[in-house]
Design a protein around this motif. Structure first.
Motif, PDB file in Angstrom:
ATOM      1  N   GLY A   1       9.191 -13.734   6.309  1.00 50.24           N
ATOM      2  CA  GLY A   1       9.220 -14.342   7.841  1.00 50.24           C
ATOM      3  C   GLY A   1      10.223 -13.399   8.820  1.00 50.24           C
ATOM      4  O   GLY A   1      10.465 -13.560   9.726  1.00 50.24           O
ATOM      5  N   GLN A   2      10.553 -12.160   8.178  1.00 56.79           N
ATOM      6  CA  GLN A   2      10.981 -11.060   8.948  1.00 56.79           C
ATOM      7  C   GLN A   2      10.322 -10.477   9.908  1.00 56.79           C
ATOM      8  O   GLN A   2       9.232  -9.945   9.596  1.00 56.79           O
ATOM      9  N   ASP A   3      10.503 -10.012  11.224  1.00 60.78           N
ATOM     10  CA  ASP A   3       9.924  -9.231  11.994  1.00 60.78           C
ATOM     11  C   ASP A   3      10.313  -7.769  11.644  1.00 60.78           C
ATOM     12  O   ASP A   3      11.441  -7.515  11.533  1.00 60.78           O
ATOM     13  N   LEU A   4       9.370  -7.105  11.213  1.00 60.27           N
ATOM     14  CA  LEU A   4       9.306  -5.860  10.777  1.00 60.27           C
ATOM     15  C   LEU A   4       9.111  -4.770  11.730  1.00 60.27           C
ATOM     16  O   LEU A   4       9.601  -3.646  11.597  1.00 60.27           O
ATOM     17  N   GLY A   5       8.299  -4.635  12.857  1.00 56.97           N
ATOM     18  CA  GLY A   5       8.261  -3.866  13.916  1.00 56.97           C
ATOM     19  C   GLY A   5       6.644  -4.267  14.451  1.00 56.97           C
ATOM     20  O   GLY A   5       6.034  -5.413  14.353  1.00 56.97           O
ATOM     21  N   LYS A   6       6.152  -2.977  14.795  1.00 62.57           N
ATOM     22  CA  LYS A   6       4.625  -3.226  15.170  1.00 62.57           C
ATOM     23  C   LYS A   6       3.698  -2.259  14.884  1.00 62.57           C
ATOM     24  O   LYS A   6       4.289  -1.118  14.337  1.00 62.57           O
ATOM     25  N   ILE A   7       2.589  -2.259  14.836  1.00 60.49           N
ATOM     26  CA  ILE A   7       1.547  -1.574  14.314  1.00 60.49           C
ATOM     27  C   ILE A   7       1.400  -0.378  15.571  1.00 60.49           C
ATOM     28  O   ILE A   7       1.204  -0.854  16.540  1.00 60.49           O
ATOM     29  N   SER A   8       1.543   0.839  15.052  1.00 58.63           N
ATOM     30  CA  SER A   8       1.610   1.712  16.186  1.00 58.63           C
ATOM     31  C   SER A   8       0.388   2.725  16.134  1.00 58.63           C
ATOM     32  O   SER A   8      -0.126   3.244  17.026  1.00 58.63           O
ATOM     33  N   ASP A   9      -0.345   2.583  14.979  1.00 56.57           N
ATOM     34  CA  ASP A   9      -1.640   3.438  14.822  1.00 56.57           C
ATOM     35  C   ASP A   9      -2.364   2.761  13.543  1.00 56.57           C
ATOM     36  O   ASP A   9      -1.910   2.259  12.605  1.00 56.57           O
ATOM     37  N   ILE A  10      -3.487   2.957  13.625  1.00 56.93           N
ATOM     38  CA  ILE A  10      -4.494   2.644  12.553  1.00 56.93           C
ATOM     39  C   ILE A  10      -5.491   3.992  12.275  1.00 56.93           C
ATOM     40  O   ILE A  10      -6.008   4.519  12.947  1.00 56.93           O
ATOM     41  N   MET A  11      -5.176   4.229  11.000  1.00 59.48           N
ATOM     42  CA  MET A  11      -5.445   5.512  10.358  1.00 59.48           C
ATOM     43  C   MET A  11      -6.931   5.317   9.722  1.00 59.48           C
ATOM     44  O   MET A  11      -6.991   4.519   8.756  1.00 59.48           O
ATOM     45  N   LEU A  12      -8.036   6.081  10.345  1.00 58.45           N
ATOM     46  CA  LEU A  12      -9.129   5.932   9.574  1.00 58.45           C
ATOM     47  C   LEU A  12      -9.525   7.170   8.654  1.00 58.45           C
ATOM     48  O   LEU A  12      -9.046   8.096   8.924  1.00 58.45           O
ATOM     49  N   ASP A  13     -10.264   6.817   7.720  1.00 56.77           N
ATOM     50  CA  ASP A  13     -10.784   7.773   6.788  1.00 56.77           C
ATOM     51  C   ASP A  13     -11.989   8.152   7.248  1.00 56.77           C
ATOM     52  O   ASP A  13     -13.007   7.446   7.206  1.00 56.77           O
ATOM     53  N   VAL A  14     -11.974   9.450   8.036  1.00 62.90           N
ATOM     54  CA  VAL A  14     -13.145   9.669   8.752  1.00 62.90           C
ATOM     55  C   VAL A  14     -14.586   9.985   7.891  1.00 62.90           C
ATOM     56  O   VAL A  14     -15.574   9.317   8.424  1.00 62.90           O
ATOM     57  N   ARG A  15     -14.385  10.485   6.967  1.00 65.01           N
ATOM     58  CA  ARG A  15     -15.469  10.741   5.935  1.00 65.01           C
ATOM     59  C   ARG A  15     -16.150   9.450   5.467  1.00 65.01           C
ATOM     60  O   ARG A  15     -17.366   9.366   5.481  1.00 65.01           O
ATOM     61  N   SER A  16     -15.373   8.497   5.116  1.00 64.36           N
ATOM     62  CA  SER A  16     -15.911   7.299   4.446  1.00 64.36           C
ATOM     63  C   SER A  16     -16.359   6.280   5.543  1.00 64.36           C
ATOM     64  O   SER A  16     -16.774   5.274   5.198  1.00 64.36           O
ATOM     65  N   GLY A  17     -15.448   6.337   6.631  1.00 58.32           N
ATOM     66  CA  GLY A  17     -15.617   5.173   7.881  1.00 58.32           C
ATOM     67  C   GLY A  17     -14.692   4.002   7.573  1.00 58.32           C
ATOM     68  O   GLY A  17     -14.960   3.022   7.970  1.00 58.32           O
ATOM     69  N   ARG A  18     -13.867   4.075   6.718  1.00 57.17           N
ATOM     70  CA  ARG A  18     -13.062   2.958   6.280  1.00 57.17           C
ATOM     71  C   ARG A  18     -11.576   3.019   6.858  1.00 57.17           C
ATOM     72  O   ARG A  18     -10.935   4.208   7.133  1.00 57.17           O
ATOM     73  N   ILE A  19     -11.001   1.830   6.975  1.00 53.65           N
ATOM     74  CA  ILE A  19      -9.519   2.080   7.463  1.00 53.65           C
ATOM     75  C   ILE A  19      -8.779   2.228   6.350  1.00 53.65           C
ATOM     76  O   ILE A  19      -8.819   1.553   5.201  1.00 53.65           O
ATOM     77  N   ALA A  20      -7.758   3.344   6.304  1.00 50.30           N
ATOM     78  CA  ALA A  20      -7.094   3.622   5.370  1.00 50.30           C
ATOM     79  C   ALA A  20      -5.567   2.718   5.457  1.00 50.30           C
ATOM     80  O   ALA A  20      -5.239   2.453   4.461  1.00 50.30           O
ATOM     81  N   TYR A  21      -4.984   3.103   6.462  1.00 51.40           N
ATOM     82  CA  TYR A  21      -3.659   2.482   6.844  1.00 51.40           C
ATOM     83  C   TYR A  21      -3.565   1.844   8.044  1.00 51.40           C
ATOM     84  O   TYR A  21      -4.125   2.508   8.898  1.00 51.40           O
ATOM     85  N   ALA A  22      -2.416   1.186   8.388  1.00 50.54           N
ATOM     86  CA  ALA A  22      -1.819   0.861   9.491  1.00 50.54           C
ATOM     87  C   ALA A  22      -0.452   1.579   9.408  1.00 50.54           C
ATOM     88  O   ALA A  22       0.163   1.322   8.325  1.00 50.54           O
ATOM     89  N   VAL A  23      -0.036   2.040  10.629  1.00 47.04           N
ATOM     90  CA  VAL A  23       1.197   2.586  10.485  1.00 47.04           C
ATOM     91  C   VAL A  23       2.189   1.663  11.145  1.00 47.04           C
ATOM     92  O   VAL A  23       1.871   1.135  12.442  1.00 47.04           O
ATOM     93  N   LEU A  24       3.160   1.184  10.443  1.00 43.19           N
ATOM     94  CA  LEU A  24       3.946   0.109  11.062  1.00 43.19           C
ATOM     95  C   LEU A  24       5.253   0.909  11.496  1.00 43.19           C
ATOM     96  O   LEU A  24       5.821   1.955  10.889  1.00 43.19           O
ATOM     97  N   THR A  25       5.702   0.560  12.979  1.00 37.63           N
ATOM     98  CA  THR A  25       6.920   1.390  13.570  1.00 37.63           C
ATOM     99  C   THR A  25       7.973   0.313  13.470  1.00 37.63           C
ATOM    100  O   THR A  25       7.928  -0.767  14.071  1.00 37.63           O
ATOM    101  N   GLU A  26       8.963   0.807  12.552  1.00 39.91           N
ATOM    102  CA  GLU A  26      10.131   0.071  12.109  1.00 39.91           C
ATOM    103  C   GLU A  26      11.333   0.322  12.835  1.00 39.91           C
ATOM    104  O   GLU A  26      11.550   1.525  12.897  1.00 39.91           O
ATOM    105  N   GLY A  27      12.049  -0.530  13.269  1.00 32.71           N
ATOM    106  CA  GLY A  27      13.440  -0.163  14.106  1.00 32.71           C
ATOM    107  C   GLY A  27      13.566   0.703  15.201  1.00 32.71           C
ATOM    108  O   GLY A  27      14.348   1.264  15.693  1.00 32.71           O
ATOM    109  N   ALA A  28      12.392   0.888  15.935  1.00 38.43           N
ATOM    110  CA  ALA A  28      12.318   1.402  17.102  1.00 38.43           C
ATOM    111  C   ALA A  28      12.937   0.698  18.351  1.00 38.43           C
ATOM    112  O   ALA A  28      12.723  -0.633  18.275  1.00 38.43           O
TER     113      ALA A  28
END
Length: 168
Positions: free
Chosen positions: A53-80
């Motif tokens: 239940g803790q607020d961790l931060g916000k999604i700052s980027d969504i990283m795509l695997d360009v070759r496969s067309g899949r979402i690889a990661y969400a980048v969480l910005t914590e403590g900004a």
């Protein structure tokens, strides 16, 4: 035994396929194309809540695997603070659940786990295409690497499988 065989009394009515993406929870449908198909930019800035239940931060980027067309990661910005500073964390996409009611992501990890995860800063990103690095991130969050997670679906689904002998 074939799980889809109509003559098999133990067969399931619907095929069971491993999920390769984030889960969706809540009753919110919203306006426009979401929540099943959304522009990545609409997810940037979404709050991320830990499993405790803790607020961790916000999604700052969504990283795509360009070759496969899949979402690889969400980048969480914590403590900004006001967009300055903070630690970035690569979160496997399958570790997230989009909560349409609360308009946030829920992460399947505690706040303490995220704080102890390998982070990086905005000026020193890891080589996200490196399979060893990616495997360690997925292991940290107890997830199968995204490039492995859909392999059985692609290999078993004739609609998505590419037959190298067909010339297509």
């Amino acid at each position: 035994m074939n799980p889809l065989d109509p003559l098999d009394p133990n067969a399931s009515a619907t095929p069971i396929q491993p999920s390769a993406g984030a889960r969706i929870a809540g009753s919110g449908v919203g306006d426009g194309p979401g929540p099943a198909v959304m522009a990545a930019a609409t997810l940037d800035g979404n709050k991320v809540i830990s499993s405790d239940g803790q607020d961790l931060g916000k999604i700052s980027d969504i990283m795509l695997d360009v070759r496969s067309g899949r979402i690889a990661y969400a980048v969480l910005t914590e403590g900004a603070f006001l967009g300055i500073g903070g630690t970035l964390h690569a979160i496997p996409w399958r570790s997230l659940t989009l909560d349409t009611d609360r308009k946030c992501f829920q992460l399947d990890a505690t706040a303490e786990q995220v704080k102890s995860s390998p982070g990086f800063d905005k000026d020193h990103w890891p080589a996200m295409a490196d399979r060893a690095w990616g495997t360690s991130v997925h292991q940290f969050y107890h997830r199968e690497p995204y490039w492995e997670a859909t392999r059985s679906v692609v290999e078993s689904d004739p609609a998505t499988r590419v037959d190298p002998t067909s010339g297509i």
